[in-house]
Write an enzyme that holds these catalytic residues in place. Structure first.
Site, mmCIF file in Angstrom:
data_model
loop_
_atom_site.group_PDB
_atom_site.id
_atom_site.type_symbol
_atom_site.label_atom_id
_atom_site.label_comp_id
_atom_site.label_asym_id
_atom_site.label_seq_id
_atom_site.Cartn_x
_atom_site.Cartn_y
_atom_site.Cartn_z
ATOM 1 N N SER A 55 1.089 -1.176 0.030
ATOM 2 C CA SER A 55 0.092 0.062 0.024
ATOM 3 C C SER A 55 0.641 1.307 0.017
ATOM 4 C CB SER A 55 -0.858 -0.110 1.276
ATOM 5 O OG SER A 55 0.032 0.243 2.375
ATOM 6 N N LYS A 56 0.433 2.303 -0.061
ATOM 7 C CA LYS A 56 0.955 3.822 -0.196
ATOM 8 C C LYS A 56 1.935 3.948 0.944
ATOM 9 C CE LYS A 56 -2.300 6.121 -3.099
ATOM 10 N NZ LYS A 56 -3.332 6.738 -2.646
ATOM 11 N N SER A 57 1.572 3.047 2.174
ATOM 12 C CA SER A 57 2.374 3.402 3.382
ATOM 13 C C SER A 57 3.914 2.765 3.035
ATOM 14 C CB SER A 57 1.861 2.661 4.585
ATOM 15 O OG SER A 57 1.819 1.450 4.333
#
Ligand code: GLU
Length: 499
Positions: free
Chosen positions: A254-256
Site C-alpha cells: 500500500s502507499k504506506s
C-alpha cells in the site's frame, strides 16, 4: 487469430494503475505474446459511482508507457467487442432473462437493512454471514407483480448450497471449496446493472477467453463465477491466480510502503523497461538466474506454470538496482533527456536549452549517474555542483580549513589559481606538487583542504570530473550560476580567513 490462447486484462477505471494490477496486466500480456495468442483489454466500468473516464484514459496511458499494448480493446475494436462493459448492458439482460426462465436465478426483495440484520446475527452467533435464500421461493409471477408495483429487487443466482466445487488452477493446482460457505450471489443490482461476478462470466465466455489470469484476491469470486458458468452451460476457461504483491513487512503493498502507482514510478524517473523487468520478477524467476532482461528475453523465458504461489515482496531497492542497469543501456543524450525535466522542475536548468548546455548536461548526468536510483534523484545529486556556500558548510569541512595546513594550503592554492588562465585537473596535478613543497603539508593534510576548498565537501565526486564540470559549466547560462574553482577558493579566503 489463435482462438486457443486468448487472455484479458480487465481493470475497473476507479483509480490509477498500481503495481499489483500492472503485474496482472503484464503476466497476461506475456502469456499472450509467448503463446502467439491474443490479449484483450476490457474496461469493467459498471460501477457507475466509482468509474471515471479520466481513470480509463490514464490506465491506458500507463499501460502503454509500460510497453503493454493490446490486440483487442476499447481503442482497437476486435470482433468480440464492445470492450467496455457499460456498452454491453443489453447482452447481460438477455442472459438474465435466460437464467430466470430456466429457474437458475430469482428476484430477491430483501432490503439492505434486513440483510444487515441477518449478517450481524450470524456474526454474533459466530457463523459466516451467508444469504439465507429466503426469496428463492417467491414465484416468478408474484415477483414480477411486485416489481411492477415499484418494489426494488436484485437478481440472485440459485446455487447448490452444498457439496464441493473443484477446479484446477494453473499456479495453485487442484483447489476445492465447500459450497455451503457460498450464498446465492447477486447477479443484477436494483439499478439494473450487472454485478462484477456476473458480467465477467458473460464477457469472458463471449470474448472466448481461454485463460483467466488475475490476482488471488479473486479466488472466492472464481467459485461464484464457476457456478454462474454452470448455470449458463458455458464451458470453463483455465484459471490462474497470482499471489498478492506485499510490502517488506509482509502486509499487502500500500502507499504506506512507498510509491505504488505506475504513474508515480514514471514521474520518479524509473524507466519503463526497468519497471517491466522488475514486475516480471514479482513471483517469477528466470530459469538461469539472469535478472536484467529485455522485453524479448522475458517473453522468451516466461512460464506461467512457474509463477510462485507465495506472496511476492515488492523490493524498492531491487527495482532501483534494475533501473540503474537499464539506464546504463541509454545513450548519453537519452540519459540527459530523462534527467532534464527533473532539473527544470527544480529550477536548475534554464527553459531554453542551448546545444552547449545539452553537451554539458550529458557529461554531468554521466558523472553523477552512479549516485542516483532514479532520475528524480538528479536535483539532489546536482547540489554537489551548484550548492557551494560557506554559510552552509559542515563543521568537519570548516575544521579542515582552519587547521594550520588547511589554511596554508588554501591560501597557496588561491594564489596559484590567480596565475592560471584556465584551470583543469592537469593544472591541479601540477600545482599541488608546488603547494606541497611550499607548505610542507602532504597526504590528507594536503588533499583534504584542496578538496574542501574546491567542492565545499570532504567527500563527493572524483576531482577530475568535478573540475571539468564546474569549469566548463561556469560560462553557461544556468538560473543559479555555477561557480568556477577560483571563485570558490576566493570566497573561502574572504569569508573564512577574512582576506
Ligand atoms: N475488474 C476486476 C478488477 O479490477 C477484474 C478482475 C478479473 O480479472 O476478473 O479487479
Amino acid at each position: 487469430m489463435n482462438k486457443i490462447n486468448r487472455v484479458r486484462f480487465a481493470p475497473s477505471p476507479t483509480g490509477y494503475l498500481h503495481v499489483g494490477n500492472a503485474r496482472t496486466a503484464l503476466f497476461n500480456w506475456l502469456f499472450a505474446r509467448q503463446k502467439k495468442g491474443t490479449s484483450i483489454l476490457r474496461v469493467e466500468d459498471t460501477n457507475v459511482e466509482r468509474s471515471q473516464d479520466k481513470y480509463e484514459k490514464k490506465l491506458i496511458e500507463d499501460l502503454q508507457w509500460l510497453g503493454l499494448t493490446w490486440d483487442e480493446g476499447p481503442e482497437s475494436d476486435g470482433e468480440y467487442g464492445p470492450y467496455r462493459q457499460s456498452s454491453r448492458l443489453d447482452i447481460y439482460k438477455k442472459y438474465t432473462q435466460k437464467l430466470l426462465h430456466k429457474n437458475r436465478a430469482y428476484y430477491c426483495f430483501c432490503s439492505k437493512e434486513e440483510l444487515e440484520r441477518e449478517r450481524k446475527t450470524a456474526l454474533a452467533a459466530g457463523k459466516m454471514p451467508i444469504y439465507s435464500g429466503k426469496c428463492r421461493t417467491i414465484l416468478q409471477d408474484k415477483a414480477m407483480e411486485r416489481i411492477k408495483a415499484g418494489e426494488e429487487a436484485v437478481v440472485r443466482l440459485k446455487t447448490p448450497g452444498k457439496g464441493t466445487l473443484e477446479f484446477n488452477d494453473l499456479i495453485r493446482g487442484e483447489l476445492s471449496f465447500k459450497l455451503n460457505l457460498f450464498g446465492d450471489p447477486i447477479l443484477v443490482r436494483p439499478n439494473g446493472l450487472p454485478a462484477y461476478n456476473y458480467a465477467v462470466v458473460i464477457d469472458d465466455h463471449l470474448m472466448k477467453i481461454s485463460h483467466v489470469i488475475r490476482g488471488e484476491d479473486h479466488i472466492a469470486n472464481t467459485v461464484r463465477q464457476i457456478l454462474t458458468y454452470q448455470a449458463l452451460d458455458f464451458p470453463l476457461p483455465q484459471f490462474a491466480h497470482l499471489s498478492m504483491v506485499m510490502g517488506e513487512d509482509n502486509t499487502r503493498l500500500s502507499k504506506s510502503h512507498g510509491a505504488t502507482a505506475v504513474d508515480q514510478f514514471n514521474k520518479d524517473g524509473i524507466l519503463p523497461s526497468a519497471l517491466f523487468n522488475y514486475l516480471a520478477l514479482l513471483g517469477w524467476a528466470p530459469p538461469e538466474g539472469k535478472e536484467v532482461l529485455t522485453q524479448d528475453e522475458i517473453i522468451d523465458l516466461f512460464d506461467i506454470k512457474k509463477v510462485s504461489r507465495s506472496g511476492a515482496i515488492f523490493d524498492y531497492e531491487k527495482l532501483y538496482g534494475l533501473n540503474r542497469q537499464h539506464i546504463k543501456k541509454l545513450s548519453p543524450r537519452e540519459k540527459a533527456e530523462m534527467a532534464a525535466p527533473h532539473l527544470h522542475k527544480a529550477g536548475l536548468l534554464p527553459d531554453e536549452m542551448t546545444e552547449s548546455l545539452w553537451k554539458w548536461l550529458e557529461q554531468a548526468v554521466d558523472a553523477l549517474i552512479e549516485r542516483v536510483d532514479r532520475f528524480s534523484d538528479f536535483p539532489a545529486a546536482f547540489s554537489m555542483l551548484f550548492d557551494f556556500s560557506i554559510d552552509k558548510m559542515g563543521a568537519e569541512e570548516k575544521e579542515i580549513l582552519q587547521t594550520e595546513c588547511g589554511r596554508k594550503v588554501t591560501l597557496t592554492l588561491g594564489e596559484r589559481l590567480l596565475d592560471e588562465a584556465e584551470f583543469s585537473y592537469d593544472v591541479l596535478a601540477r600545482i599541488s606538487g608546488d603547494i606541497k613543497t611550499e607548505t610542507g603539508c602532504k597526504g590528507k593534510d594536503l588533499f583534504h583542504p584542496i578538496r574542501v576548498a574546491l567542492t565545499g565537501k570532504v567527500s563527493g565526486l572524483a576531482l577530475d570530473k568535478f573540475i571539468l564540470l564546474v569549469e566548463s559549466g561556469a560560462g553557461l547560462d544556468f538560473p543559479t550560476p555555477l561557480k568556477n574553482c577560483s571563485t570558490r577558493v576566493s570566497e573561502i579566503i574572504k569569508k573564512i580567513y577574512g582576506f
